[in-house]
Design an enzyme around this catalytic site. Structure first.
Site, PDB file in Angstrom:
ATOM      1  N   ASP A  33     -12.177 -10.282  -0.794  1.00  0.00           N
ATOM      2  CA  ASP A  33     -13.447 -10.404  -0.082  1.00  0.00           C
ATOM      3  C   ASP A  33     -14.437  -9.459  -0.747  1.00  0.00           C
ATOM      4  O   ASP A  33     -14.047  -8.459  -1.342  1.00  0.00           O
ATOM      5  CB  ASP A  33     -13.337 -10.201   1.439  1.00  0.00           C
ATOM      6  CG  ASP A  33     -12.650  -8.912   1.872  1.00  0.00           C
ATOM      7  OD1 ASP A  33     -12.426  -8.029   1.023  1.00  0.00           O
ATOM      8  OD2 ASP A  33     -12.344  -8.786   3.074  1.00  0.00           O
ATOM      9  N   ASN A  49       2.144  -5.143  -3.172  1.00  0.00           N
ATOM     10  CA  ASN A  49       0.739  -5.458  -2.901  1.00  0.00           C
ATOM     11  C   ASN A  49      -0.042  -4.170  -2.624  1.00  0.00           C
ATOM     12  O   ASN A  49       0.438  -3.293  -1.905  1.00  0.00           O
ATOM     13  CB  ASN A  49       0.696  -6.368  -1.655  1.00  0.00           C
ATOM     14  CG  ASN A  49      -0.663  -6.972  -1.383  1.00  0.00           C
ATOM     15  OD1 ASN A  49      -1.266  -7.549  -2.296  1.00  0.00           O
ATOM     16  ND2 ASN A  49      -1.145  -6.858  -0.166  1.00  0.00           N
ATOM     17  N   HIS A  66     -10.389  -5.990  -2.228  1.00  0.00           N
ATOM     18  CA  HIS A  66     -11.456  -5.822  -1.239  1.00  0.00           C
ATOM     19  C   HIS A  66     -12.622  -5.156  -1.971  1.00  0.00           C
ATOM     20  O   HIS A  66     -12.566  -3.970  -2.294  1.00  0.00           O
ATOM     21  CB  HIS A  66     -10.973  -4.963  -0.066  1.00  0.00           C
ATOM     22  CG  HIS A  66      -9.886  -5.622   0.724  1.00  0.00           C
ATOM     23  ND1 HIS A  66     -10.101  -6.781   1.448  1.00  0.00           N
ATOM     24  CD2 HIS A  66      -8.576  -5.322   0.890  1.00  0.00           C
ATOM     25  CE1 HIS A  66      -8.970  -7.144   2.041  1.00  0.00           C
ATOM     26  NE2 HIS A  66      -8.029  -6.281   1.709  1.00  0.00           N
ATOM     27  N   GLU A 115       0.796  -1.242   0.000  1.00  0.00           N
ATOM     28  CA  GLU A 115       0.000   0.000   0.000  1.00  0.00           C
ATOM     29  C   GLU A 115       0.824   1.286   0.000  1.00  0.00           C
ATOM     30  O   GLU A 115       0.582   2.183   0.802  1.00  0.00           O
ATOM     31  CB  GLU A 115      -0.958  -0.012   1.204  1.00  0.00           C
ATOM     32  CG  GLU A 115      -1.890  -1.208   1.191  1.00  0.00           C
ATOM     33  CD  GLU A 115      -2.882  -1.211   2.352  1.00  0.00           C
ATOM     34  OE1 GLU A 115      -2.791  -0.335   3.217  1.00  0.00           O
ATOM     35  OE2 GLU A 115      -3.762  -2.093   2.361  1.00  0.00           O
ATOM     36  N   GLU A 154      -6.129 -10.626  -1.306  1.00  0.00           N
ATOM     37  CA  GLU A 154      -6.952 -10.405  -0.098  1.00  0.00           C
ATOM     38  C   GLU A 154      -8.430 -10.347  -0.454  1.00  0.00           C
ATOM     39  O   GLU A 154      -9.188  -9.543   0.084  1.00  0.00           O
ATOM     40  CB  GLU A 154      -6.533  -9.102   0.601  1.00  0.00           C
ATOM     41  CG  GLU A 154      -5.060  -9.049   0.957  1.00  0.00           C
ATOM     42  CD  GLU A 154      -4.649  -7.799   1.728  1.00  0.00           C
ATOM     43  OE1 GLU A 154      -5.547  -7.071   2.207  1.00  0.00           O
ATOM     44  OE2 GLU A 154      -3.440  -7.557   1.834  1.00  0.00           O
TER      45      GLU A 154
HETATM   46  C1  XIL Z   1      -6.265  -6.124   8.265  1.00  0.00           C
HETATM   47  C2  XIL Z   1      -6.622  -7.271   9.163  1.00  0.00           C
HETATM   48  O1  XIL Z   1      -7.550  -8.079   8.511  1.00  0.00           O
HETATM   49  C3  XIL Z   1      -7.176  -6.780  10.464  1.00  0.00           C
HETATM   50  O2  XIL Z   1      -7.347  -7.854  11.369  1.00  0.00           O
HETATM   51  C4  XIL Z   1      -6.253  -5.731  11.088  1.00  0.00           C
HETATM   52  O3  XIL Z   1      -6.851  -5.196  12.219  1.00  0.00           O
HETATM   53  C5  XIL Z   1      -5.954  -4.643  10.089  1.00  0.00           C
HETATM   54  O4  XIL Z   1      -5.417  -5.208   8.923  1.00  0.00           O
HETATM   55  N1  XIL Z   1      -4.967  -4.533   3.597  1.00  0.00           N
HETATM   56  C6  XIL Z   1      -3.974  -5.363   4.050  1.00  0.00           C
HETATM   57  C7  XIL Z   1      -4.232  -6.207   5.235  1.00  0.00           C
HETATM   58  O5  XIL Z   1      -2.937  -5.463   3.408  1.00  0.00           O
HETATM   59  O6  XIL Z   1      -3.071  -6.412   5.989  1.00  0.00           O
HETATM   60  C8  XIL Z   1      -5.309  -5.668   6.113  1.00  0.00           C
HETATM   61  O7  XIL Z   1      -5.586  -6.613   7.146  1.00  0.00           O
HETATM   62  C9  XIL Z   1      -6.531  -5.359   5.297  1.00  0.00           C
HETATM   63  C10 XIL Z   1      -6.230  -4.328   4.226  1.00  0.00           C
END
Ligand code: XIL
Length: 679
Positions: free
Chosen positions: A274, A208, A244, A167, A272
């Site tokens: 969802d 990422n 996401h 990020e 990631e």
């Molecule tokens: C999130 C986790 O799911 C949570 O449990 C934590 O509190 C915060 O981080 N992008 C990412 C992940 O790269 O590491 C993040 O994970 C979600 C967004």
């Protein structure tokens, strides 16, 4: 053990022993992974594995004690990532004091259950421990590189791919103004990748990010960074797309975005996933993402950010594939169906890939004389550099070549570690007489990575076919002493012949074939199984023969054409006025003999490469286009080349040397670039 499909790429072509074991373990369990069977699998991991991909989940170690959690994980997924346990705040709560307890629990669980492990994440602006946030300048830089060395070093050899940096871009494509960016400047991402590369040379290294779900300003910024990294040889292997999403996400360019990154030369991963929503609307989004991944060869796999809605970080969005009670949702069925259809469409009878074709006639542009021999052999005066074999790994070229000396002796040399061909001539040559390879008759090398055994090979002729192993393509000093593949040739090889030359290996999923020629214009093929390699070579057959005809001379190359089922055979010929050129044929199997090879460009006037189709913008320096090799960016035993982007490193010589004794000809190296790709 079967080779891992091409899309399961590894850094430097080097796969960790662990990952190999895991992949094989999965084969044993389902016998589906590499079989390309159209039979449907009934788990996410099993279905993904049929097309060589993983299907993973973000995991928290403290939930592993919950039976349904562990059971669902073990049944459905073949890859895991730590949702939080490998982040900076978790792994280095105080400077220099590392805590790997959570991460180690996950890695142990993965190993015990035949799963891969993604690493998440080495450097990120969020979830930094408090002590990092106040650091400035070089102190922060040191803390960052120490952290990477500590964590990636601890897990060295156990991680399939690391999210090295997470990020780091704003929505407008500029760099995020984090403490890292502000304190360390633009170079910090590159520094992080180099540190990760040093700590774990075998893990694939990813950048990422989120909101990169299409071609947009943010993904443009990342694209430009990756392009720049690759051009400058900064070690990067993959880009993670967090994904996401929600049911109103615009995914109209999702696949095109993955494709453009893959075309740059990196793998892509959905890291990631969802999707907030429910029912068929949610299922449709999952379907679209999964379809995009399986449509892109370099999309290695998909990870969902959790298993069950019960523990999702997105609270009430119910974004995962299993509900609070671990029941499969509609989205689950959609994903499974797409993964299974991908496996089916990987059947060899599937549609031919039009975009990976060879041209029917070839046109090339050549450099001038690019590489001259350096006098680096302690015990002999060299007169030429010849017969190059070349791979490009992590953006760096590595070349093995023959040298001839004033006494008519043949020996080997190495040069490499450069990222631009303009640097090739200056790259220091290391003569292999200074290594265990030794200084006897050694010539015509071929270098490749034998992925099933995670081992680099340098093969060459000593009369018989011989080999040394290498720790890596750029580690000639690690070469082992010469060993013979066989103790003697089949008697048919010596009929009418005074010597045997130019050994070449190409493997398919089951077998490795060794090709060579004798002085009687006859080409042969031996074979062994991938399991037995380097042992077991036998069953010598005639590939092609034309005794007395220099139109079939020596220096064979045999490549797999991209992802197609086509093979390209190249053989050097001597033309009407003594000039060297290459002829070419194609076949749909390595098993092909004789007429089963269809002529492609196979004459002196229409050659694969020769005076007739090579232009020299800087002036003609050679009439010979002779013994060499295609530049391979996939260095493994399948000898796969990209027909859309062909370069051929060859030997040529000043025509004024015509008539000299053969061993004394002043061969030098030049590079051809294909100017009429069909794709
Ligand atoms: C999130 C986790 O799911 C949570 O449990 C934590 O509190 C915060 O981080 N992008 C990412 C992940 O790269 O590491 C993040 O994970 C979600 C967004």
């Amino acid at each position: 053990m079967k080779p891992i499909p091409p899309r399961r790429r590894t850094r430097r072509g080097a796969r960790t022993a662990l990952a190999v074991t895991l992949a094989v373990g999965l084969t044993g369990a389902g016998a589906l992974i590499f079989a390309n069977t159209a039979q449907a699998a009934d788990t996410l991991g099993g279905a993904a594995a049929q097309s060589g991909r993983y299907f993973g989940a973000a995991i928290a170690p403290n939930f592993l004690g919950e039976a349904q959690y562990a059971d669902t994980l073990n049944a459905e997924f073949n890859s895991i990532v730590a949702e939080n346990a490998m982040k900076w705040d978790a792994t280095e709560p105080n400077r220099g004091q590392f805590n790997f307890s959570g991460g180690d629990t996950l890695v142990a669980h993965a190993e015990a259950n035949g799963m891969e492990v993604r690493g998440h994440t080495l450097v990120w602006h969020a979830q930094q421990p408090g002590w990092v946030q106040g650091l400035t300048g070089d102190d922060l830089r040191q803390a960052m590189t120490d952290h990477i060395a500590g964590v990636a070093g601890h897990y060295q050899g156990q991680i399939s791919s690391w999210d090295v940096v997470n990020e780091a871009f704003e929505e407008d494509g500029s760099r995020r103004q984090s403490n890292l960016q502000q304190q360390l400047g633009d170079g910090w991402i590159e520094e992080a990748f180099r540190a990760a590369d040093a700590a774990d040379p075998d893990a694939r290294l990813c950048y990422n990010d989120y909101n990169t779900d299409g071609i947009n300003a943010k993904s443009d910024g990342i694209y430009a960074m990756v392009e720049d990294f690759l051009a400058r040889g900064v070690p990067i292997d993959c880009v993670g797309f967090q994904s996401h999403l929600s049911t109103d996400s615009n995914l109209s360019t999702y696949q095109a975005n993955l494709e453009r990154f893959a075309a740059l030369g990196v793998d892509v991963e959905i890291t990631e996933l969802d999707v907030g929503g429910s029912g068929s609307a949610q299922a449709d989004v999952y379907r679209t993402v999964t379809e995009a991944c399986v449509a892109v060869d370099r999309c290695n796999g998909i990870t969902t950010w959790g298993i069950t809605d019960k523990y999702s970080w997105r609270g009430d969005d119910t974004p995962l594939l299993f509900d609070d009670a671990y029941q499969k949702k509609e989205a689950y069925d959609a994903v499974l169906e797409v993964l299974n259809s991908a496996a089916a469409s990987d059947e060899p009878t599937g549609e031919p890939e039009q975009d990976q074709a060879l041209p029917e006639t070839f046109a090339w542009e050549s450099t001038g004389e690019l590489v001259d021999q350096q006098q680096t052999a302690p015990d002999r005066q060299l007169v030429s550099i010849k017969d190059p074999s070349v791979v490009n790994v992590d953006g760096q070229y590595h070349v093995y070549a023959t040298t001839a000396d004033t006494g008519g002796g043949w020996s080997l040399t190495y040069f490499g570690g450069f990222s631009d061909w303009s640097e090739a001539g200056d790259a220091e040559q290391l003569h292999l007489t200074t290594t265990a390879v030794g200084g006897g008759y050694r010539a015509a090398p071929q270098v490749f990575y034998f992925e099933p055994d995670d081992q680099w090979y340098l093969i060459y002729q000593t009369g018989l076919p011989s080999f040394s192993t290498l720790d890596g393509p750029g580690a000639p000093e690690s070469a082992s002493a010469a060993q013979n593949f066989i103790s003697a040739h089949d008697p048919i090889v010596d009929e009418g012949s005074s010597y045997v030359v130019d050994y070449w290996v190409t493997c398919d999923e089951a077998n490795c074939y060794m090709f060579f020629s004798n002085s009687n214009n006859t080409f042969f093929r031996m074979q062994t199984t991938v399991d037995e390699f380097p042992g077991g070579f036998g069953d010598t057959q005639v590939l092609m023969a034309s005794p007395g005809d220099n139109g079939l001379f020596e220096a064979l190359n045999l490549y797999k054409v991209g992802d197609t089922d086509q093979y390209l055979l190249i053989i050097e010929a001597i033309g009407a006025s003594g000039d060297r050129y290459f002829r070419s044929w194609t076949a749909d199997s390595l098993d092909a003999l004789g007429d089963e090879w269809t002529p492609l460009a196979d004459s002196e006037s229409d050659p694969f490469a020769g005076a007739a189709n090579v232009s020299f913008p800087g002036g003609v320096w050679t009439n010979d286009i002779s013994h060499g090799e295609m530049v391979r960016t996939n260095p493994d035993q399948t000898m796969q080349i990209d027909p859309c982007d062909m370069q051929y490193l060859y030997q040529g010589r000043d025509p004024a040397s015509n008539g000299m004794e053969y061993s004394q000809l002043p061969y030098r190296l030049g590079l051809l670039t294909n100017t009429n790709p069909a794709c």
